[in-house]
Design a protein around this motif. Structure first.
Motif: not given
Length: 161
Positions: A116, A118, A124
């Motif tokens: 994901p 960030q 996310s």
């Protein structure tokens, strides 16, 4: 000094947050070890796929054995949107090189992973896909141009090529 060749293929990202209000997203990535500018590599800008960029960009590093044994040594991948008035930060992925190594076959195997993206502590902002492989162990004398990395009280080395 025992080292391994560490090769990364930054494949693509998907569903990134659109940080442009009017114009198209033109996304590139900056890859480094521990965010150190001496190990930094930059992908070409994907000017076509906007929030789903594709790079298929290969990066090679040589890393010391201690780096592969330390959870705290991170591969840092920061995503940016290219703009004429200054590039805009999209988000980043940080992953332990040790975790990548542990998932790959130690004798030159490879692994494909998705992470994901960030931004700060927010949720996310899309997903980044990469593959990596580790070459055989070799013993070398580190050149003076290699970047020393502090690894739990001892020095190790990393070099981009």
């Amino acid at each position: 000094m025992e080292c391994r060749r560490f090769e990364i293929n930054l494949i693509s990202a998907s569903d990134l947050k659109n940080v442009r209000e009017i114009f198209k997203m033109k996304v590139y990535a900056v890859i480094s070890i521990m965010g150190d500018s001496q190990t930094e590599k930059r992908t070409p800008v994907d000017k076509i796929n906007e929030t789903n960029p594709v790079w298929n960009f290969n990066i090679k590093y040589t890393v010391g054995k201690k780096t592969l044994q330390n959870e705290e040594v991170k591969l840092v991948i920061k995503l940016y949107c290219e703009r004429s008035l200054g590039d805009r930060y999209i988000g980043e992925v940080q992953t332990s090189i040790k975790q990548l190594y542990d998932h790959a076959d130690p004798d030159g195997g490879s692994v494909i992973r998705s992470y994901p993206v960030q931004r700060d502590s927010a949720t996310s902002q899309g997903e980044l896909k990469l593959s990596c492989s580790f070459g055989e162990t070799v013993t070398i004398q580190p050149p003076s141009t290699w970047k020393k990395i502090l690894v739990v009280g001892t020095l190790d080395y990393a070099c981009g090529s």
